[in-house]
Each structure stands twice: as C-alpha cells, then as structure tokens.
Motif scaffolding. Structure first.
Motif, PDB file in Angstrom:
ATOM      1  N   LYS A  70      41.569 -14.960  -4.151  1.00 50.58           N
ATOM      2  CA  LYS A  70      40.366 -15.791  -2.997  1.00 50.58           C
ATOM      3  C   LYS A  70      40.752 -15.529  -2.450  1.00 50.58           C
ATOM      4  O   LYS A  70      42.168 -16.147  -1.002  1.00 50.58           O
ATOM      5  N   LEU A  71      40.176 -15.783  -0.795  1.00 52.63           N
ATOM      6  CA  LEU A  71      40.581 -15.479   0.374  1.00 52.63           C
ATOM      7  C   LEU A  71      39.990 -17.625   1.044  1.00 52.63           C
ATOM      8  O   LEU A  71      38.395 -17.395   0.297  1.00 52.63           O
ATOM      9  N   GLY A  72      40.793 -18.012   1.108  1.00 51.19           N
ATOM     10  CA  GLY A  72      40.810 -19.571   1.303  1.00 51.19           C
ATOM     11  C   GLY A  72      39.548 -19.388   2.985  1.00 51.19           C
ATOM     12  O   GLY A  72      40.711 -19.013   4.489  1.00 51.19           O
ATOM     13  N   ILE A  73      38.481 -19.487   3.585  1.00 51.80           N
ATOM     14  CA  ILE A  73      38.302 -19.389   4.909  1.00 51.80           C
ATOM     15  C   ILE A  73      38.105 -21.296   5.191  1.00 51.80           C
ATOM     16  O   ILE A  73      37.461 -22.138   4.685  1.00 51.80           O
ATOM     17  N   GLY A  74      38.118 -21.430   6.214  1.00 48.61           N
ATOM     18  CA  GLY A  74      38.214 -22.192   6.985  1.00 48.61           C
ATOM     19  C   GLY A  74      38.356 -22.624   8.470  1.00 48.61           C
ATOM     20  O   GLY A  74      37.092 -21.839   8.855  1.00 48.61           O
ATOM     21  N   GLY A  75      38.459 -23.653   9.250  1.00 48.36           N
ATOM     22  CA  GLY A  75      37.945 -23.808  10.521  1.00 48.36           C
ATOM     23  C   GLY A  75      38.165 -22.207  11.912  1.00 48.36           C
ATOM     24  O   GLY A  75      37.312 -22.383  12.012  1.00 48.36           O
ATOM     25  N   VAL A  76      38.768 -21.709  11.454  1.00 51.84           N
ATOM     26  CA  VAL A  76      39.094 -20.439  11.898  1.00 51.84           C
ATOM     27  C   VAL A  76      37.229 -19.596  12.073  1.00 51.84           C
ATOM     28  O   VAL A  76      37.375 -18.216  12.823  1.00 51.84           O
ATOM     29  N   VAL A  77      37.365 -19.930  10.819  1.00 51.63           N
ATOM     30  CA  VAL A  77      35.546 -18.631  11.087  1.00 51.63           C
ATOM     31  C   VAL A  77      34.569 -19.616  11.926  1.00 51.63           C
ATOM     32  O   VAL A  77      33.550 -19.040  12.115  1.00 51.63           O
ATOM     33  N   THR A  78      34.615 -20.847  12.430  1.00 49.05           N
ATOM     34  CA  THR A  78      34.194 -21.017  13.549  1.00 49.05           C
ATOM     35  C   THR A  78      34.447 -20.780  14.594  1.00 49.05           C
ATOM     36  O   THR A  78      33.469 -21.152  15.625  1.00 49.05           O
ATOM     37  N   PHE A  79      35.403 -20.720  15.115  1.00 50.34           N
ATOM     38  CA  PHE A  79      35.815 -20.023  16.126  1.00 50.34           C
ATOM     39  C   PHE A  79      35.047 -18.352  17.088  1.00 50.34           C
ATOM     40  O   PHE A  79      35.627 -17.145  16.295  1.00 50.34           O
ATOM     41  N   LYS A  80      35.054 -18.897  18.238  1.00 49.95           N
ATOM     42  CA  LYS A  80      34.196 -17.773  18.721  1.00 49.95           C
ATOM     43  C   LYS A  80      35.532 -16.212  19.284  1.00 49.95           C
ATOM     44  O   LYS A  80      34.970 -15.214  18.787  1.00 49.95           O
ATOM     45  N   ASN A  81      36.652 -16.836  18.737  1.00 52.71           N
ATOM     46  CA  ASN A  81      37.116 -15.420  18.939  1.00 52.71           C
ATOM     47  C   ASN A  81      38.226 -15.374  17.518  1.00 52.71           C
ATOM     48  O   ASN A  81      39.473 -14.708  16.911  1.00 52.71           O
ATOM     49  N   GLY A  82      37.942 -15.916  16.129  1.00 49.83           N
ATOM     50  CA  GLY A  82      38.633 -15.721  14.976  1.00 49.83           C
ATOM     51  C   GLY A  82      38.004 -14.558  14.246  1.00 49.83           C
ATOM     52  O   GLY A  82      38.829 -14.485  13.663  1.00 49.83           O
ATOM     53  N   LYS A  83      37.233 -13.874  14.513  1.00 46.87           N
ATOM     54  CA  LYS A  83      36.657 -12.780  14.425  1.00 46.87           C
ATOM     55  C   LYS A  83      36.260 -12.541  12.714  1.00 46.87           C
ATOM     56  O   LYS A  83      35.825 -10.727  12.536  1.00 46.87           O
ATOM     57  N   ILE A  84      36.931 -13.087  11.573  1.00 41.23           N
ATOM     58  CA  ILE A  84      36.899 -12.810  10.587  1.00 41.23           C
ATOM     59  C   ILE A  84      35.496 -13.299   9.976  1.00 41.23           C
ATOM     60  O   ILE A  84      34.972 -12.723   9.289  1.00 41.23           O
ATOM     61  N   ASP A  85      34.343 -13.816  11.169  1.00 44.24           N
ATOM     62  CA  ASP A  85      32.536 -13.380  11.041  1.00 44.24           C
ATOM     63  C   ASP A  85      32.615 -12.602  10.937  1.00 44.24           C
ATOM     64  O   ASP A  85      31.161 -12.622  11.110  1.00 44.24           O
ATOM     65  N   ARG A  86      33.024 -11.600  11.739  1.00 37.64           N
ATOM     66  CA  ARG A  86      32.483 -10.042  11.748  1.00 37.64           C
ATOM     67  C   ARG A  86      32.562  -9.069  10.439  1.00 37.64           C
ATOM     68  O   ARG A  86      31.712  -8.563  10.295  1.00 37.64           O
ATOM     69  N   PHE A  87      33.172  -9.488   9.330  1.00 38.54           N
ATOM     70  CA  PHE A  87      33.107  -8.457   8.840  1.00 38.54           C
ATOM     71  C   PHE A  87      33.142  -9.276   7.060  1.00 38.54           C
ATOM     72  O   PHE A  87      32.663  -8.725   6.524  1.00 38.54           O
TER      73      PHE A  87
END
Length: 255
Positions: free
Chosen positions: A173-190
């Motif tokens: 499973k994918l552990g999703i943390g603070g990076v998802v909130t970053f403007k340059n985190g990118k993972i929020d795009r997909f």
C-alpha cells in the motif's frame, strides 16, 4: 472518527520536551492509532517505553533503517532478529534503501533489506519500506523477494504513477504523508487514479510536516491536514477517508 498514523517517530529526541502533550493533541483530534517504525538498536528502549506508556495506542515495528546500515549492520540485524523472536511486533520496518545521503553502503543496504524481508516472511509480518533516490534499487530487491507473504507499505511514497503501480504489484500500500500537500509534491496530480483501498495515511513525524507547517517540526496531529488533502483529491468526506484508510491499515498490520 478514528484516524491512523501509520508512520510516526514519537520516541524521537525532537519530542523530548513535549512528547505527552504532542500525543494528547493528536488523540483529541481523533488520531487513535500510532504505528512506530524502528531506526536502530539505540532507539529500542525508547520505543518500548513509549508503548508501555500508551499500550492501547502505540504499535511497534522492528527493523534497521537504511541510513543506519553501516560497518556493524550485521550486528544490528542480529538485534532485529533477537527482538522479533522475543515479543510481538506489527511490522518489520522501516527498511529499504536510501541513496540521498551517500552511496557508500549500497551493497550493505541491499543485503540488509533482503535479509529483513526474509525475516518478515519468517514471522508473517508486513514490511514498511523507506525509499529515497532508490526506486530502481528497491524494486530490484522486491523482485527477488516477491511471492507469498510479501506485503506492506511503501512509506512516504513520492514516486510517479508508474512507480506507484509497480509498488502495488508487490502487494504494497502507499503511505501518503505531508508531501501530498506540497505545491511541488506532484503526487496529488495522479493519486486519484490509485484506488483508495491502496492508501494509508502517515506523518513521518518529526519530519516532512504538511502545509501550512512545512519546514517546522511535524507531529501526529498534523495528519489531519494530510487527511483533508486526500479527501479533497478523492472528492470524499473526511470521515469516509479516515475510515477507509484506517481499515486499510488494519489489513496491513492485522490490528
């Protein structure tokens, strides 16, 4: 609403001044389950003390962090095996490969990673993977160890969609943390292209604080910011995402 932080270093020195207050702040916001990854043998007693203080909320892992794989790594692996044989743990972690700081110990990291995956299979435990600048190297080890019993979490996932799908193919499973909130985190795009049944939430406290706390000490309370962002991405109610991701963590850890 029960929220699960699947990855938080609450025993870290960063919390020595206000550990109990930080935990209480999280508890008051519905964070009831804290899964605690290991680093090396020097932190084991701190982890055990934390569990003794909060036995209903703290769930311990055991493992050797890749950045702590040094000349003495085989001694450290003996400690991991001794601990796994002596009491209950909920995962082998965090383990993996980190090439961000240095590449000097790559071979040792690969050996330690594979050995700990084998221990996880022996004790029928999930693994929690640390991967930094090392997707190819991590996938190479996972490929060699794939099969029955391999399962766990790809902690602090920061890859692209293709890498996410490859991680899932190894029953992670994918552990999703603070990076998802970053403007340059990118993972929020997909991320919405990945089924929510494959997602768990984490903080990695005291590291990687989400926006608007980026750059400050992270704490488990801030998983609510991660939860809000994930709910926004999936266009679901916050309570539903909390329920699904907590159930996902139960599937992984068995509790």
């Amino acid at each position: 609403m029960i929220i699960t932080d699947t990855h938080t270093h609450l025993y870290s020195e960063a919390f020595d001044e206000d550990r109990d207050k930080a935990i209480q702040r999280a508890l008051q916001k519905g964070v009831r389950r804290f899964f605690i990854p290991a680093i090396d043998s020097t932190y084991t007693q701190r982890m055990l003390d934390l569990e003794a203080r909060y036995p209903k909320n703290i769930f311990l892992m055991m493992g050797l962090h890749p950045t702590h794989v040094k000349e003495n790594f085989r001694e450290e692996l003996e400690h991991v095996e001794d601990m796994l044989s002596s009491r209950k743990f909920y995962a082998v972690g965090e383990i993996g490969i980190d090439l961000y700081w240095e590449k000097k110990f790559l071979c040792q990291q690969q050996e330690a990673f594979a050995a700990q995956i084998q221990l996880a299979k022996q004790y029928d435990l999930p693994i929690v993977i640390h991967c930094r600048d090392a997707f190819d190297e991590v996938f190479e080890v996972l490929e060699s160890e794939k099969g029955d019993g391999l399962r766990g979490i790809f902690h602090c996932f920061t890859g692209d969609l293709q890498q996410a799908e490859k991680a899932l193919s190894y029953n992670m499973k994918l552990g999703i943390g603070g990076v998802v909130t970053f403007k340059n985190g990118k993972i929020d795009r997909f991320l919405s292209e990945i089924g929510l049944e494959h997602i768990v939430l984490e903080t990695d406290a005291p590291y990687l604080a989400p926006a608007p706390y980026r750059g400050k000490r992270n704490e488990s309370l801030y998983i609510t910011n991660v939860l809000d962002k994930v709910a926004e991405i999936y266009k679901k109610d916050v309570s539903e995402v909390a329920k699904i991701t907590t159930n996902n963590s139960i599937t992984v850890f068995g509790c």
